[in-house]
Structure formats: structure tokens, C-alpha cells
Design a protein around this motif. Sequence first.
Motif, mmCIF file in Angstrom:
data_model
loop_
_atom_site.group_PDB
_atom_site.id
_atom_site.type_symbol
_atom_site.label_atom_id
_atom_site.label_comp_id
_atom_site.label_asym_id
_atom_site.label_seq_id
_atom_site.Cartn_x
_atom_site.Cartn_y
_atom_site.Cartn_z
ATOM 1 N N VAL A 41 -10.166 -8.868 -10.509
ATOM 2 C CA VAL A 41 -10.726 -10.217 -10.681
ATOM 3 C C VAL A 41 -9.682 -11.268 -10.340
ATOM 4 N N GLU A 42 -8.462 -11.076 -10.847
ATOM 5 C CA GLU A 42 -7.380 -12.018 -10.525
ATOM 6 C C GLU A 42 -7.103 -12.041 -9.020
ATOM 7 N N ILE A 43 -7.152 -10.877 -8.407
ATOM 8 C CA ILE A 43 -6.892 -10.784 -6.975
ATOM 9 C C ILE A 43 -7.940 -11.553 -6.181
ATOM 10 N N LYS A 44 -9.197 -11.440 -6.582
ATOM 11 C CA LYS A 44 -10.272 -12.104 -5.829
ATOM 12 C C LYS A 44 -10.146 -13.617 -5.872
ATOM 13 N N ARG A 45 -9.442 -14.146 -6.859
ATOM 14 C CA ARG A 45 -9.202 -15.592 -6.899
ATOM 15 C C ARG A 45 -8.219 -16.015 -5.809
ATOM 16 N N LEU A 46 -7.382 -15.072 -5.377
ATOM 17 C CA LEU A 46 -6.343 -15.374 -4.394
ATOM 18 C C LEU A 46 -6.780 -15.117 -2.963
ATOM 19 N N VAL A 47 -7.896 -14.410 -2.815
ATOM 20 C CA VAL A 47 -8.254 -13.852 -1.514
ATOM 21 C C VAL A 47 -9.518 -14.493 -0.939
ATOM 22 N N GLY A 48 -9.509 -14.703 0.370
ATOM 23 C CA GLY A 48 -10.719 -15.016 1.119
ATOM 24 C C GLY A 48 -11.100 -13.764 1.887
ATOM 25 N N LEU A 56 -10.966 -0.592 -0.126
ATOM 26 C CA LEU A 56 -10.086 -0.165 -1.229
ATOM 27 C C LEU A 56 -9.269 -1.345 -1.734
ATOM 28 N N LEU A 57 -8.723 -2.149 -0.824
ATOM 29 C CA LEU A 57 -7.930 -3.316 -1.223
ATOM 30 C C LEU A 57 -8.767 -4.307 -2.037
ATOM 31 N N MET A 58 -10.057 -4.396 -1.700
ATOM 32 C CA MET A 58 -10.936 -5.322 -2.404
ATOM 33 C C MET A 58 -11.593 -4.683 -3.634
ATOM 34 N N ALA A 59 -11.169 -3.464 -3.995
ATOM 35 C CA ALA A 59 -11.693 -2.747 -5.172
ATOM 36 C C ALA A 59 -13.190 -2.488 -5.064
ATOM 37 N N LEU A 60 -13.680 -2.363 -3.849
ATOM 38 C CA LEU A 60 -15.075 -1.989 -3.629
ATOM 39 C C LEU A 60 -15.227 -0.474 -3.569
ATOM 40 N N VAL A 72 0.859 -1.181 0.000
ATOM 41 C CA VAL A 72 0.000 0.000 0.000
ATOM 42 C C VAL A 72 0.901 1.238 0.000
ATOM 43 N N ASP A 73 0.671 2.125 -0.956
ATOM 44 C CA ASP A 73 1.557 3.276 -1.136
ATOM 45 C C ASP A 73 0.750 4.574 -1.215
ATOM 46 N N HIS A 74 0.777 5.336 -0.122
ATOM 47 C CA HIS A 74 0.147 6.667 -0.059
ATOM 48 C C HIS A 74 -1.329 6.639 -0.472
ATOM 49 N N THR A 81 -1.616 4.124 -4.561
ATOM 50 C CA THR A 81 -1.738 2.835 -5.237
ATOM 51 C C THR A 81 -1.646 1.705 -4.217
ATOM 52 N N ALA A 82 -2.078 0.534 -4.634
ATOM 53 C CA ALA A 82 -1.931 -0.664 -3.807
ATOM 54 C C ALA A 82 -1.875 -1.877 -4.721
ATOM 55 N N ARG A 83 -1.115 -2.858 -4.281
ATOM 56 C CA ARG A 83 -0.978 -4.090 -5.051
ATOM 57 C C ARG A 83 -1.102 -5.285 -4.113
ATOM 58 N N ILE A 84 -1.704 -6.341 -4.620
ATOM 59 C CA ILE A 84 -1.785 -7.616 -3.916
ATOM 60 C C ILE A 84 -1.161 -8.679 -4.806
ATOM 61 N N ALA A 85 -0.151 -9.362 -4.255
ATOM 62 C CA ALA A 85 0.593 -10.366 -5.022
ATOM 63 C C ALA A 85 1.105 -9.780 -6.335
ATOM 64 N N GLY A 86 1.501 -8.518 -6.303
ATOM 65 C CA GLY A 86 2.034 -7.858 -7.491
ATOM 66 C C GLY A 86 0.988 -7.356 -8.454
ATOM 67 N N LEU A 87 -0.288 -7.542 -8.141
ATOM 68 C CA LEU A 87 -1.377 -7.153 -9.035
ATOM 69 C C LEU A 87 -2.008 -5.851 -8.561
ATOM 70 N N ASP A 88 -2.335 -4.967 -9.480
ATOM 71 C CA ASP A 88 -2.981 -3.711 -9.146
ATOM 72 C C ASP A 88 -4.398 -3.971 -8.628
ATOM 73 N N ILE A 89 -4.748 -3.369 -7.494
ATOM 74 C CA ILE A 89 -6.012 -3.709 -6.833
ATOM 75 C C ILE A 89 -7.231 -3.359 -7.672
ATOM 76 N N TRP A 90 -7.119 -2.364 -8.545
ATOM 77 C CA TRP A 90 -8.273 -1.991 -9.344
ATOM 78 C C TRP A 90 -8.202 -2.604 -10.746
#
Length: 309
Positions: free
Chosen positions: A73-80, A49-53, A7-9, A60-69
Motif C-alpha cells: 500500500v505504501e509503495i502504491k502511493r509512490l508509484v505510477g 510481482l513488483l506491484m504485488a499483483l 530485486v533479489d533472486h 525478494t524485492a523492495r521499492i524505496a526500501g519497502l517490501d513489495i508484498w
Amino acid sequence: MTAIIEVDHLTKRYGSKRGITDVSFQVEEGEVFGFLGPNGAGKTTTIRLLMALLRADAGTARIAGLDIWQQSVEIKRLVGYLPGELSLDPNLTGGQILQYFGHLRGGIDQSYLKQLIARLDFDPTRKIRQYSTGNKRKLGIIQAFMHRPRLLILDEPTSGLDPLNQQEFDRMVTEVRDEGRTVFLSSHVLTEVEQTCNRVAIIRGGQLVRIGLITDLKDIKRHELTITFASPVPVEAFKGLAGVEQVESLVDGHTLRLFVQGQADAVIKEAAQFSVIGLTSHEPSLEDIFMRYYESDGQAVKEASHVVH
């Protein structure tokens, strides 16, 4: 270690209402990271914000190197994900909800699902409208865990759970960590994150005020100890001990009330020199801690320099 959340600023405003401002932190893969703060501090906004809701106004923010927005869709496959409040069809049963989410995931391990249901003592045959707040929370936890996600993002996960289920939840989180997966959870209860987290970030008024190891939180903890003795004990016996901020004499000197910062080891050892009839310990709420610790100089304390990596 590799950061799974970056998470960056990050900034989100709600007009004149408070959101979050310039929030930056990283969560390492395989750790349990607590996001701590009083109600209304900005925990849920950050998670949404992390869940793109929600869309960020800046940062900016990234999860597993992926942009949160851009790659949500790719991020939601990785996340519970467990939201702060579940909105579910009241006419469906808990089992039907779990079946629906399982199909969305492309199928899940049914034996593992049954284990989760049994561990939390959850009845999947009842309709959503018949569930108590605690049972709805159990349902939310089960759906977040059941596909064994690489990352769990949990907003106030134990809210409404009874103590036994809270303990079971703690064990589930520990197992996830031991398997090398990651948990990001928000809470407004200090003792809750102490049970499970490796590191914590503290947010207040939409701003990050501290990041550190869980052991570093001892300096903001303040216990109120009440000790009753068989005979009067002078307050001087406890003044000057490590961590003791204040001592008060009650009930003709038979009872002392102490306010202790951090560990109470020195107080307990000194009390053992006398005949103790009773001892109670009260830990203030996180709201009280923040009022005292972070508002003492009238503004949010900027402790970005107090970061433990």
C-alpha cells in the motif's frame, strides 16, 4: 546513487508454464531503466510481482526500501503504474476514469493533468468503449503520470501509439528523469528504449541474460543495408570493413546487400566513394536478434558477468 528498486533472486512459476527464474537487478533513483525482451520473456510477470499483483515463489524485492508484498500500500502511493492491458468500465468516459484515479490519490494538480491531456491529444469526453487501442494507451499513460510519482512502472507503454505520440511520450519520460524521478519500462522494441533509457536489462525465457548501459547494446544490433549504385561495385570493396559480417551482390552488381553488426559508419564512408542512387536500412525485430544472439549455442546465454554498474 541510491537504488529505488532492488530485486533479489525473484522467481515465479506457473506450473509447467514459464515464469521467471532467479532474477536479480537494481534500478537507481533518477534513471530510466529499460526492461527488454521478446514477448513472453517474463517482463509482465516481473512487473506484476513488483506491484504485488502476484506472489513470488522465491526471492525478494523492495521499492524505496519497502517490501513489495508486506508494504504494498505504501509503495502504491509512490508509484505510477501502467499495466500491459487496461481493464476499465466501458460505460465511463476517459475524464471520469481520470477523476476517479485522482480522488484515489487524494487529489492531483488539475493544470498538470490538462497539460498531459493536451500533449497526448486525448479526448476525455468519450466513453471507454469508444476508444481505440491507442487512445486507451494514452489514458493509461496520463493516469500513471498525473500525480507526478517518484517512480513510474510502465509495461509496454507505447504499444498502440502513433509515431507523434511516441515522440511526445519520450519527451515526457525525459522530463521525469530530468526532475530526478525514476522510470522503469518494459519493451520488446530495441529502438524504443534507445531513445530514453540509461541502462537496460535483457530477459529471455524468464532469465536475466544481460544488464548494461544502453550504449553496450550496439554489439547485439545487426542492420541489413541495401545500397544501389549507378554502376557495378565489387563486394570486395566492403568485405573486411569494421562490423561487416556478410556482403551479397544483387541486380548485376549495381546493388549490394550488407549485414552489419553494430555501427555502420565504415560502410557509409566506403559507399560515399561511389555514386549512390539509393540506400535503405532494415533493423531486425528483437525476436530475430534473440534467435541469433542468444540461441546460437542452443541455450540461454548466461551473461551475468557482463554487468555494467
